[in-house]
Design a protein around this motif. Structure first.
Motif, PDB file in Angstrom:
ATOM      1  N   GLY A  43       0.796  -1.219   0.000  1.00 36.84           N
ATOM      2  CA  GLY A  43       0.000   0.000   0.000  1.00 36.84           C
ATOM      3  C   GLY A  43       0.829   1.270   0.000  1.00 36.84           C
ATOM      4  N   THR A  44       1.607   1.490   1.062  1.00 39.39           N
ATOM      5  CA  THR A  44       2.403   2.712   1.183  1.00 39.39           C
ATOM      6  C   THR A  44       3.741   2.376   1.824  1.00 39.39           C
ATOM      7  N   VAL A  45       4.824   2.925   1.296  1.00 36.77           N
ATOM      8  CA  VAL A  45       6.131   2.791   1.937  1.00 36.77           C
ATOM      9  C   VAL A  45       6.872   4.116   1.879  1.00 36.77           C
ATOM     10  N   THR A  46       7.703   4.334   2.873  1.00 36.63           N
ATOM     11  CA  THR A  46       8.631   5.457   2.902  1.00 36.63           C
ATOM     12  C   THR A  46       9.928   4.931   3.508  1.00 36.63           C
ATOM     13  N   SER A  47      10.925   5.773   3.610  1.00 33.72           N
ATOM     14  CA  SER A  47      12.193   5.347   4.200  1.00 33.72           C
ATOM     15  C   SER A  47      12.095   5.125   5.708  1.00 33.72           C
ATOM     16  N   THR A  48      10.985   5.557   6.318  1.00 33.72           N
ATOM     17  CA  THR A  48      10.793   5.341   7.753  1.00 33.72           C
ATOM     18  C   THR A  48       9.600   4.454   8.073  1.00 33.72           C
ATOM     19  N   ASP A  49       8.793   4.121   7.087  1.00 34.52           N
ATOM     20  CA  ASP A  49       7.591   3.292   7.291  1.00 34.52           C
ATOM     21  C   ASP A  49       7.518   2.273   6.166  1.00 34.52           C
ATOM     22  N   TYR A  50       7.995   1.069   6.423  1.00 37.42           N
ATOM     23  CA  TYR A  50       8.080   0.046   5.387  1.00 37.42           C
ATOM     24  C   TYR A  50       7.936  -1.334   6.007  1.00 37.42           C
ATOM     25  N   GLY A  51       7.714  -2.330   5.165  1.00 36.50           N
ATOM     26  CA  GLY A  51       7.610  -3.705   5.638  1.00 36.50           C
ATOM     27  C   GLY A  51       8.969  -4.347   5.807  1.00 36.50           C
ATOM     28  N   ILE A  52       9.825  -4.169   4.806  1.00 34.70           N
ATOM     29  CA  ILE A  52      11.169  -4.735   4.843  1.00 34.70           C
ATOM     30  C   ILE A  52      12.113  -3.832   4.071  1.00 34.70           C
ATOM     31  N   ARG A  53      13.379  -3.817   4.503  1.00 30.72           N
ATOM     32  CA  ARG A  53      14.402  -3.020   3.841  1.00 30.72           C
ATOM     33  C   ARG A  53      15.464  -3.968   3.297  1.00 30.72           C
ATOM     34  N   LEU A  54      15.764  -3.816   2.009  1.00 32.92           N
ATOM     35  CA  LEU A  54      16.739  -4.690   1.359  1.00 32.92           C
ATOM     36  C   LEU A  54      17.970  -3.909   0.932  1.00 32.92           C
ATOM     37  N   SER A  55      19.136  -4.497   1.157  1.00 33.20           N
ATOM     38  CA  SER A  55      20.399  -3.989   0.614  1.00 33.20           C
ATOM     39  C   SER A  55      20.670  -4.722  -0.689  1.00 33.20           C
ATOM     40  N   ALA A  56      21.688  -4.305  -1.420  1.00 27.78           N
ATOM     41  CA  ALA A  56      22.042  -4.926  -2.701  1.00 27.78           C
ATOM     42  C   ALA A  56      22.092  -6.448  -2.586  1.00 27.78           C
ATOM     43  N   SER A  57      21.437  -7.103  -3.532  1.00 29.53           N
ATOM     44  CA  SER A  57      21.383  -8.564  -3.677  1.00 29.53           C
ATOM     45  C   SER A  57      20.539  -9.290  -2.636  1.00 29.53           C
ATOM     46  N   GLN A  58      20.040  -8.615  -1.618  1.00 25.05           N
ATOM     47  CA  GLN A  58      19.193  -9.294  -0.637  1.00 25.05           C
ATOM     48  C   GLN A  58      17.847  -9.633  -1.263  1.00 25.05           C
ATOM     49  N   THR A  59      17.242 -10.723  -0.766  1.00 20.98           N
ATOM     50  CA  THR A  59      15.945 -11.151  -1.274  1.00 20.98           C
ATOM     51  C   THR A  59      14.919 -11.234  -0.150  1.00 20.98           C
ATOM     52  N   PHE A  60      13.668 -11.230  -0.561  1.00 21.60           N
ATOM     53  CA  PHE A  60      12.536 -11.407   0.338  1.00 21.60           C
ATOM     54  C   PHE A  60      11.495 -12.212  -0.417  1.00 21.60           C
ATOM     55  N   THR A  61      10.953 -13.254   0.226  1.00 24.35           N
ATOM     56  CA  THR A  61       9.933 -14.089  -0.409  1.00 24.35           C
ATOM     57  C   THR A  61       8.647 -14.016   0.383  1.00 24.35           C
ATOM     58  N   LEU A  62       7.564 -13.842  -0.331  1.00 26.90           N
ATOM     59  CA  LEU A  62       6.230 -13.772   0.256  1.00 26.90           C
ATOM     60  C   LEU A  62       5.383 -14.860  -0.379  1.00 26.90           C
ATOM     61  N   GLY A  63       4.715 -15.665   0.458  1.00 30.04           N
ATOM     62  CA  GLY A  63       3.861 -16.736  -0.041  1.00 30.04           C
ATOM     63  C   GLY A  63       2.428 -16.561   0.415  1.00 30.04           C
ATOM     64  N   MET A  64       1.530 -17.306  -0.205  1.00 33.23           N
ATOM     65  CA  MET A  64       0.106 -17.203   0.123  1.00 33.23           C
ATOM     66  C   MET A  64      -0.165 -17.543   1.584  1.00 33.23           C
ATOM     67  N   GLY A  65       0.676 -18.364   2.190  1.00 32.17           N
ATOM     68  CA  GLY A  65       0.509 -18.700   3.599  1.00 32.17           C
ATOM     69  C   GLY A  65       0.651 -17.483   4.504  1.00 32.17           C
ATOM     70  N   GLN A  66       1.338 -16.452   4.021  1.00 32.45           N
ATOM     71  CA  GLN A  66       1.533 -15.229   4.786  1.00 32.45           C
ATOM     72  C   GLN A  66       0.461 -14.189   4.486  1.00 32.45           C
ATOM     73  N   THR A  67      -0.449 -14.509   3.583  1.00 33.61           N
ATOM     74  CA  THR A  67      -1.525 -13.578   3.232  1.00 33.61           C
ATOM     75  C   THR A  67      -2.891 -14.230   3.470  1.00 33.61           C
ATOM     76  N   ASN A  68      -2.960 -15.059   4.498  1.00 32.44           N
ATOM     77  CA  ASN A  68      -4.191 -15.768   4.859  1.00 32.44           C
ATOM     78  C   ASN A  68      -4.748 -16.579   3.702  1.00 32.44           C
ATOM     79  N   GLY A  69      -3.866 -17.135   2.880  1.00 29.87           N
ATOM     80  CA  GLY A  69      -4.287 -17.966   1.759  1.00 29.87           C
ATOM     81  C   GLY A  69      -4.727 -17.197   0.533  1.00 29.87           C
ATOM     82  N   ASN A  70      -4.650 -15.863   0.592  1.00 27.41           N
ATOM     83  CA  ASN A  70      -5.046 -15.044  -0.551  1.00 27.41           C
ATOM     84  C   ASN A  70      -3.881 -14.893  -1.525  1.00 27.41           C
TER      85      ASN A  70
END
Length: 95
Positions: A43-70
């Protein structure tokens, strides 16, 4: 499966990862050449309000199990960067 990339031309400008498209699993990687941070959220991100912060080459994986099956909608996954012109690559697993 599908993949893509997204760059933010001006730091401080949040952008949706992609147009409306859903997937079962999504992996986002900060581009290896990035020198700053990528901020990822829903929805909304800023440098002080975000879900996750990634540096170069870092990854983040999100699956349906983390979104209540949606399904994950790429149109509501947003990114911002601390350095203009930097961004991410992503790969999604179709439903």
């Amino acid at each position: 499966m599908f993949h893509g990339s997204k760059d933010v031309a001006v730091a401080g400008t949040e952008l949706a990862l992609a147009a409306a498209r859903t997937c079962a699993r999504l992996t986002i990687q900060a581009k290896p050449a990035n020198t700053g941070f990528v901020y990822v959220g829903v929805g909304t991100v800023t440098s002080t309000d975000y879900g996750i912060r990634l540096s170069a080459s870092q990854t983040f994986t999100l699956g349906m199990g983390q979104t209540n099956g949606n399904p994950i909608d790429l149109a509501i996954v947003v990114i911002d960067v601390s350095v203009s012109g930097e961004g991410v690559t992503y790969i999604g697993e179709a439903i």
